[in-house]
Design a protein around this motif. Structure first.
Motif, PDB file in Angstrom:
ATOM      1  N   LEU A   1     -40.592 -11.942 -43.394  1.00 19.63           N
ATOM      2  CA  LEU A   1     -40.050 -12.648 -43.811  1.00 19.63           C
ATOM      3  C   LEU A   1     -40.555 -13.773 -41.876  1.00 19.63           C
ATOM      4  O   LEU A   1     -40.597 -12.562 -41.320  1.00 19.63           O
ATOM      5  CB  LEU A   1     -38.980 -13.118 -43.815  1.00 19.63           C
ATOM      6  N   ALA A   2     -39.898 -14.606 -41.515  1.00 20.80           N
ATOM      7  CA  ALA A   2     -40.061 -14.813 -40.254  1.00 20.80           C
ATOM      8  C   ALA A   2     -38.701 -14.756 -39.883  1.00 20.80           C
ATOM      9  O   ALA A   2     -38.992 -14.554 -38.273  1.00 20.80           O
ATOM     10  CB  ALA A   2     -40.719 -16.633 -40.602  1.00 20.80           C
ATOM     11  N   ARG A   3     -38.440 -14.604 -40.397  1.00 21.17           N
ATOM     12  CA  ARG A   3     -36.856 -14.673 -39.453  1.00 21.17           C
ATOM     13  C   ARG A   3     -35.944 -13.032 -40.465  1.00 21.17           C
ATOM     14  O   ARG A   3     -35.953 -13.852 -41.572  1.00 21.17           O
ATOM     15  CB  ARG A   3     -35.706 -15.162 -38.962  1.00 21.17           C
TER      16      ARG A   3
ATOM     17  N   SER B   1     -47.010 -16.307 -54.577  1.00 21.84           N
ATOM     18  CA  SER B   1     -46.948 -17.414 -54.084  1.00 21.84           C
ATOM     19  C   SER B   1     -45.459 -18.430 -54.199  1.00 21.84           C
ATOM     20  O   SER B   1     -44.804 -19.420 -53.662  1.00 21.84           O
ATOM     21  CB  SER B   1     -47.680 -18.447 -55.056  1.00 21.84           C
TER      22      SER B   1
ATOM     23  N   ALA C   1     -43.353 -17.214 -51.459  1.00 23.32           N
ATOM     24  CA  ALA C   1     -43.997 -17.892 -49.823  1.00 23.32           C
ATOM     25  C   ALA C   1     -43.360 -19.748 -50.203  1.00 23.32           C
ATOM     26  O   ALA C   1     -43.518 -19.950 -49.148  1.00 23.32           O
ATOM     27  CB  ALA C   1     -45.670 -18.142 -49.805  1.00 23.32           C
ATOM     28  N   SER C   2     -43.766 -20.545 -51.571  1.00 25.70           N
ATOM     29  CA  SER C   2     -42.876 -21.615 -51.322  1.00 25.70           C
ATOM     30  C   SER C   2     -41.211 -21.788 -51.634  1.00 25.70           C
ATOM     31  O   SER C   2     -40.815 -22.931 -50.862  1.00 25.70           O
ATOM     32  CB  SER C   2     -43.204 -21.527 -52.968  1.00 25.70           C
ATOM     33  N   ARG C   3     -40.557 -20.536 -51.065  1.00 26.42           N
ATOM     34  CA  ARG C   3     -38.490 -20.549 -50.831  1.00 26.42           C
ATOM     35  C   ARG C   3     -38.881 -19.849 -49.870  1.00 26.42           C
ATOM     36  O   ARG C   3     -37.886 -20.366 -49.023  1.00 26.42           O
ATOM     37  CB  ARG C   3     -38.296 -20.009 -52.084  1.00 26.42           C
ATOM     38  N   TYR C   4     -40.152 -19.412 -48.791  1.00 27.07           N
ATOM     39  CA  TYR C   4     -38.993 -18.652 -47.278  1.00 27.07           C
ATOM     40  C   TYR C   4     -40.200 -18.429 -46.421  1.00 27.07           C
ATOM     41  O   TYR C   4     -41.892 -18.905 -47.119  1.00 27.07           O
ATOM     42  CB  TYR C   4     -38.518 -16.562 -48.414  1.00 27.07           C
ATOM     43  N   GLU C   5     -40.304 -18.905 -45.692  1.00 30.21           N
ATOM     44  CA  GLU C   5     -41.197 -18.145 -44.355  1.00 30.21           C
ATOM     45  C   GLU C   5     -42.078 -17.196 -44.227  1.00 30.21           C
ATOM     46  O   GLU C   5     -41.121 -16.251 -44.091  1.00 30.21           O
ATOM     47  CB  GLU C   5     -41.169 -18.971 -42.823  1.00 30.21           C
ATOM     48  N   LEU C   6     -43.232 -17.028 -44.501  1.00 30.30           N
ATOM     49  CA  LEU C   6     -43.808 -15.765 -45.205  1.00 30.30           C
ATOM     50  C   LEU C   6     -44.300 -15.202 -43.771  1.00 30.30           C
ATOM     51  O   LEU C   6     -45.184 -16.201 -43.157  1.00 30.30           O
ATOM     52  CB  LEU C   6     -45.023 -15.065 -45.890  1.00 30.30           C
ATOM     53  N   VAL C   7     -44.705 -14.190 -42.945  1.00 34.82           N
ATOM     54  CA  VAL C   7     -45.424 -14.122 -42.511  1.00 34.82           C
ATOM     55  C   VAL C   7     -46.492 -13.055 -42.922  1.00 34.82           C
ATOM     56  O   VAL C   7     -47.486 -12.926 -42.128  1.00 34.82           O
ATOM     57  CB  VAL C   7     -44.195 -13.398 -41.334  1.00 34.82           C
TER      58      VAL C   7
END
Lengths: 274, 314
Positions: free
Chosen positions: B249-251, B286, B289-295
């Protein structure tokens, strides 16, 4: 396949081939081997010296003079250490089983016992033979023996019988180690104990022990019985003269029992794996 | 069939000390009613947890242990009773316990086997040359075994077990403790031996990489009997162990919640989500990805280790 099976080495070839490998292994450490051999020769010599010390204080032991005692000592030690040279590999069986390396001997297309006999062979086992034969020759030269052909033949006959009796005992040692892997020391009573007892006139030990050493464990046939004839002594037990020559019979019987004990032990090993 | 075991059993009697002098007899069924047939030319993975009866059964196959029940034929012979004939047909590598002469050059151990197995000279020379080449032992033949590395020694043991052209080769943990290169050499060698010479191989190992790379057929032994016997791929499907989606995740944050997956581990921004093998991975990704910011994402297939663990526990 059949052709190959026909050429599979027998007992003697297996034994000699294994011996050679162990001997060469021991010779990889030359300096160590030489030092140990000097030490071994020296230790065996001090045991012989102990006998001489005893005789510096007494004229006879159990009715035997120093020269006669040297002969008895020599025959017992020579017989024991030749058997040690040939068969003592059985002593290492317990360790092998504990380490799990015994199985390797079982998956080879040759007999197990000859491989075991040769186990851990080292040339240093020749060392004690020096003082053994030294004592034997000294005894032969100095003992007041009325030499006849029969007496002369009895000397090598004694040695061979002695080697055979001790050899059978080594087979028992092997069988015992397979059955009771953690109690290998217990058999030392018979092996090294036997070596010690036969090195002195059995008449020292009294009637009951002498009887046991004749009919119980036939150590009396290692050298005692034929020696009585060679040195011209009467048998303190009063056994018939035929007993002086009966050694090989007792030895053969002992080998029979020892080999079936060995086979039983192997069967036991195969059914328990330990 | 090279190995044919029917209802093979092995029972040990143990004497347990229960008091100062009293002893109790207890019987342990190390192997019970094991059925197995191995055809010529197979390369079989023989696996199972410690104490499951693997080595007990192998010891029966090699003529070291006598069965207490059932019938067993190996190469048409009755193990134990025809021990010496059997020994000519099998090769055994005992893993960590070498059968080579410790203080002597490798060459000497081979020469002894040449005699003991009465291998015809021409065939011995040919086999030795072949295995020395394949296993890269040429420079080591005159080195005492004690100076060899574990991997070199294993290659020596393999050669020793094969000089007499056995029909069956039993291997007990042949890659344990080896470095990556040695492992690769040993595996490639075994695959080639099986392919070119048609040698039947029974491979016992804890290294499931060995199994994945070498064996089509796997036999799982558990509680003294065959728990699974079949193709490796079918074993995977049968257990249908979960797959794992690893997301970065991004963070960092608390465990994510998405339908159809459960978080098994959180480490900073990285999270592990277990989901059923048959579920659609794309949908799951997906959904995340729709709920969280994915890296970043990656998917880990259930490996054989998970599969076997699953099988043991069921």
């Amino acid at each position: 396949m059949d052709e190959a099976a026909a050429r599979t080495p027998g007992v003697v070839v297996t034994y000699l081939a294994s011996m050679r490998m162990w001997a060469r292994s021991a010779m990889q450490y030359r300096t160590s081997l030489i030092l140990v051999m000097i030490y071994g020769t020296f230790v065996a010599g001090t045991e012989l010296a102990a006998l001489l010390v005893i005789y510096s204080n007494v004229q006879s032991l159990g009715g035997f003079s120093l020269a006669e005692a040297l002969y008895i000592y020599g025959t017992a030690q020579a017989a024991f250490f030749i058997s040690d040279l040939l068969f003592t590999g059985t002593e290492y069986l317990g360790a092998r089983i504990r380490m799990g390396t015994f199985d390797a001997l079982l998956v080879r297309p040759v007999g197990v016992l000859p491989q075991v006999f040769a186990d851990q062979f080292t040339p240093r086992r020749f060392c004690p033979l020096i003082s053994a034969f030294g004592a034997l020759v000294a005894g032969l030269v100095s003992a007041p023996v009325h030499w006849t052909w029969l007496r002369a033949v009895l000397v090598p006959y004694t040695l061979l019988t002695g080697v055979a009796v001790f050899g059978a005992i080594w087979v028992f040692v092997g069988a015992f180690q397979v059955m009771v892997t953690d109690a290998s020391e217990a058999m030392n009573i018979v092996t090294y104990g036997g070596q010690f007892m036969t090195s002195y006139p059995l008449s020292l030990y009294g009637r009951n022990l002498m009887l046991f050493l004749t009919f119980g464990i036939p150590l009396g046939f290692v050298n005692w019985q034929p020696t009585l004839y060679v040195l011209g002594h009467p048998d303190p037990l009063g056994l018939p003269t035929l007993f002086r020559f009966a050694g090989p019979l007792f030895a053969a019987a002992l080998w029979g029992v020892a080999l079936s004990a060995w086979r039983g032990a192997l069967r036991h090993h195969c059914s328990t794996g330990s | 069939m090279l190995i044919e075991a029917e209802n093979l059993s092995k029972t040990y009697t143990l004497r347990k000390k229960t008091g100062r002098l009293k002893r109790e007899r207890a019987t342990v069924e190390a192997v019970r009613e094991l059925n197995l047939s191995v055809a010529e030319g197979e390369l079989l993975g023989y696996i199972g947890p410690n104490g499951a009866g693997k080595s007990t059964s192998i010891k029966m196959f090699t003529g070291i242990l006598s069965p207490s029940g059932g019938t067993l034929r190996v190469a048409g012979l009755e193990p134990i009773r025809e021990r010496k004939q059997l020994a000519r047909r099998i090769g055994v590598v005992f893993g960590q316990r070498t059968t080579l002469w410790w203080d002597l050059p490798l060459r000497d151990s081979f020469a002894l086997l040449h005699r003991m197995y009465a291998i015809p000279d021409a065939r011995y020379a040919e086999n030795l040359k072949r295995y020395v080449e394949l296993l890269g032992l040429a420079e080591l033949l005159d080195t005492p075994v004690r100076q060899l590395s574990l991997g070199q020694r294993m290659r020596g043991d393999l050669t020793a077990a094969l000089l007499h052209d056995p029909s069956i080769l039993y291997l007990d943990e042949p890659t344990i403790g080896l470095d990556v290169t040695s492992k690769m050499v040993v595996r490639e060698f075994l695959a080639e031996l099986n392919r070119e010479r048609g040698t039947t191989i029974v491979l016992t190992t804890h290294d499931l990489d060995d199994i994945e790379r070498l064996c089509r057929r796997v036999v799982v032994i558990d509680h003294g009997t065959v728990a699974y016997d079949g193709e490796l791929s079918a074993l995977r499907n049968r257990i249908a162990a979960d797959r794992t989606l690893v997301v970065d995740l991004a963070r960092p944050g608390p465990a994510v919640t998405v339908p159809g997956a459960t978080v098994t581990r959180v480490d900073g921004p990285r999270q592990w989500l277990a989901f059923p093998a048959e579920a659609n991975a794309a949908e799951l990704i997906s959904a995340v990805a729709s709920r969280y910011e994915l890296v970043d994402v990656s998917i880990r297939e259930a490996d054989i280790e998970d599969v076997v663990r699953e099988l043991y526990s069921s």
